[in-house]
Design an enzyme around this catalytic site. Structure first.
Site, PDB file in Angstrom:
ATOM      1  N   ASN A  11      22.101  57.349 -92.244  1.00 39.67           N
ATOM      2  CA  ASN A  11      22.334  58.655 -91.458  1.00 39.67           C
ATOM      3  C   ASN A  11      21.316  59.665 -91.909  1.00 39.67           C
ATOM      4  O   ASN A  11      21.453  60.249 -92.777  1.00 39.67           O
ATOM      5  CB  ASN A  11      23.750  58.870 -91.779  1.00 39.67           C
ATOM      6  N   LYS A  13      20.803  62.671 -90.806  1.00 39.36           N
ATOM      7  CA  LYS A  13      21.483  64.099 -90.651  1.00 39.36           C
ATOM      8  C   LYS A  13      20.470  64.860 -89.842  1.00 39.36           C
ATOM      9  O   LYS A  13      19.836  64.355 -89.006  1.00 39.36           O
ATOM     10  CB  LYS A  13      21.873  64.522 -91.935  1.00 39.36           C
ATOM     11  N   HIS A  98      32.205  61.963 -88.884  1.00 36.76           N
ATOM     12  CA  HIS A  98      31.563  62.319 -90.362  1.00 36.76           C
ATOM     13  C   HIS A  98      32.248  63.450 -90.500  1.00 36.76           C
ATOM     14  O   HIS A  98      32.421  64.500 -89.867  1.00 36.76           O
ATOM     15  CB  HIS A  98      30.303  62.426 -89.931  1.00 36.76           C
ATOM     16  N   GLU A 100      30.884  65.993 -91.917  1.00 33.49           N
ATOM     17  CA  GLU A 100      30.228  67.259 -91.618  1.00 33.49           C
ATOM     18  C   GLU A 100      30.435  67.611 -90.076  1.00 33.49           C
ATOM     19  O   GLU A 100      30.255  68.924 -89.755  1.00 33.49           O
ATOM     20  CB  GLU A 100      28.566  66.907 -91.935  1.00 33.49           C
ATOM     21  N   GLU A 168      33.965  57.377 -96.970  1.00 35.26           N
ATOM     22  CA  GLU A 168      33.254  58.453 -97.295  1.00 35.26           C
ATOM     23  C   GLU A 168      33.848  59.516 -98.158  1.00 35.26           C
ATOM     24  O   GLU A 168      34.319  60.570 -97.250  1.00 35.26           O
ATOM     25  CB  GLU A 168      32.085  59.130 -96.147  1.00 35.26           C
ATOM     26  N   GLY A 174      26.434  63.863-100.663  1.00 39.20           N
ATOM     27  CA  GLY A 174      25.162  64.578-101.302  1.00 39.20           C
ATOM     28  C   GLY A 174      25.368  65.300-102.586  1.00 39.20           C
ATOM     29  O   GLY A 174      24.765  66.196-102.866  1.00 39.20           O
TER      30      GLY A 174
HETATM   31  P1  13P Z   1      24.575  61.069 -98.933  1.00 45.94           P
HETATM   32  O1  13P Z   1      24.216  59.600 -99.407  1.00 45.94           O
HETATM   33  O2  13P Z   1      23.423  61.833 -99.113  1.00 45.94           O
HETATM   34  O3  13P Z   1      25.639  61.506-100.429  1.00 45.94           O
HETATM   35  O4  13P Z   1      25.325  61.073 -97.809  1.00 45.94           O
HETATM   36  C1  13P Z   1      26.424  60.429 -97.427  1.00 45.94           C
HETATM   37  C2  13P Z   1      26.699  60.619 -95.969  1.00 45.94           C
HETATM   38  O5  13P Z   1      27.310  61.497 -95.627  1.00 45.94           O
HETATM   39  C3  13P Z   1      26.231  59.588 -95.111  1.00 45.94           C
HETATM   40  O6  13P Z   1      26.789  59.839 -93.818  1.00 45.94           O
END
Ligand code: 13P
Length: 258
Positions: A11, A13, A98, A100, A168, A174
């Protein structure tokens, strides 16, 4: 138990900054994962880069994903992109729910509608769930149960077999703070137990679960071997082709058996 091919999804982003960088990242990933045919690899670039990335993903097993889609196929939905449009560019996987996106207001109900539209288009929804924080009483399991029950609404057993659920935990995204393999295993069992209240046991047990949250090549093998889930949703580490390929390598049947 792992029933199907492992799935590793990058992903991207809001990265990278330009189409040129997106194309070269796609090409580098294609090159580095070329020999790992036993795991299904997917990249999910920002919408705008999808056509360019698609052109660079010919002659490869790497599939194209999107980071979101609207639940309507067309209509008065300013600023939105539909699964139908994505399909015209060869997108076969779509991430929904997600954290976010949920932070911007996406609800469980909308996630469920998106799943239905995406399945109608014969694409695979990757449905993200996860708790904000962990409390010592384990109340966070209620949050997960609510998300699982809601995503499964109106989904027949066949529809359930065509989705991927990405666990997740938000606190691990992150942050570098990965869930332990034990946490992941416990959550795998929990999600299956919630689904067992809705579907027959054998249907629930076959659901494709993957883990996301600070996955790196250094923790992927343990998470994969002991976490009981069948793949990863990778954020930050998917922006470096070699590191991403190293994560994919950890899910290959021979690696996972070591
Ligand atoms: P990270 O691997 O950067 O922690 O992100 C995970 C994520 O949100 C994948 O969708």
């Amino acid at each position: 138990m792992k029933y199907t091919k492992a799935l590793v999804v990058g992903n991207w982003k809001l990265n990278p900054g330009t189409s040129i960088e997106a194309k070269s990242l796609a090409l580098a990933i294609k090159k580095h994962v070329a020999k790992y045919k036993e795991t299904q690899v997917v990249v999910a670039p920002p919408f705008l880069f999808i056509p360019d990335v698609a052109r660079n993903l010919t002659k490869t097993e790497v599939k194209l994903g999107a980071q979101d889609a609207h639940f309507e196929e067309r209509g008065a939905c300013t600023g939105e992109v539909s699964p139908v449009m994505l399909a015209t560019f060869g997108v076969t996987y779509v991430i929904v729910g997600h954290s976010e996106r949920r932070a911007l207001g996406e609800t469980n109900k909308q996630v469920n509608l998106k799943i239905q539209t995406i399945l109608k288009r014969k694409q695979t929804p990757i449905v993200c769930i996860g708790e904000k924080v962990r409390d010592s009483q384990g109340l966070f399991f209620n949050e997960i149960e609510e998300q699982v029950r809601s995503l499964a609404e109106k989904l027949t057993p066949v529809m359930l077999s065509r989705i991927v659920i990405a666990y997740e935990p938000i606190w691990a995204i992150g942050t570098g703070a990965t869930a332990t393999a034990e946490d992941v295993k416990e959550m795998q069992l929990f999600i299956v137990s919630v689904l067992t209240k809705i579907y027959e046991r054998k249907v629930a047990a076959k659901v494709h679960l993957i883990y996301g949250g600070s996955v790196k090549s250094s923790n992927a093998l343990e998470l994969y071997q002991e976490g009981g889930m069948n793949g990863f949703l990778v954020g930050g580490a998917s922006l470096q082709a070699k590191e991403f390929a190293a994560i994919v390598a950890m899910t290959l049947p021979k690696e996972a058996k070591k």
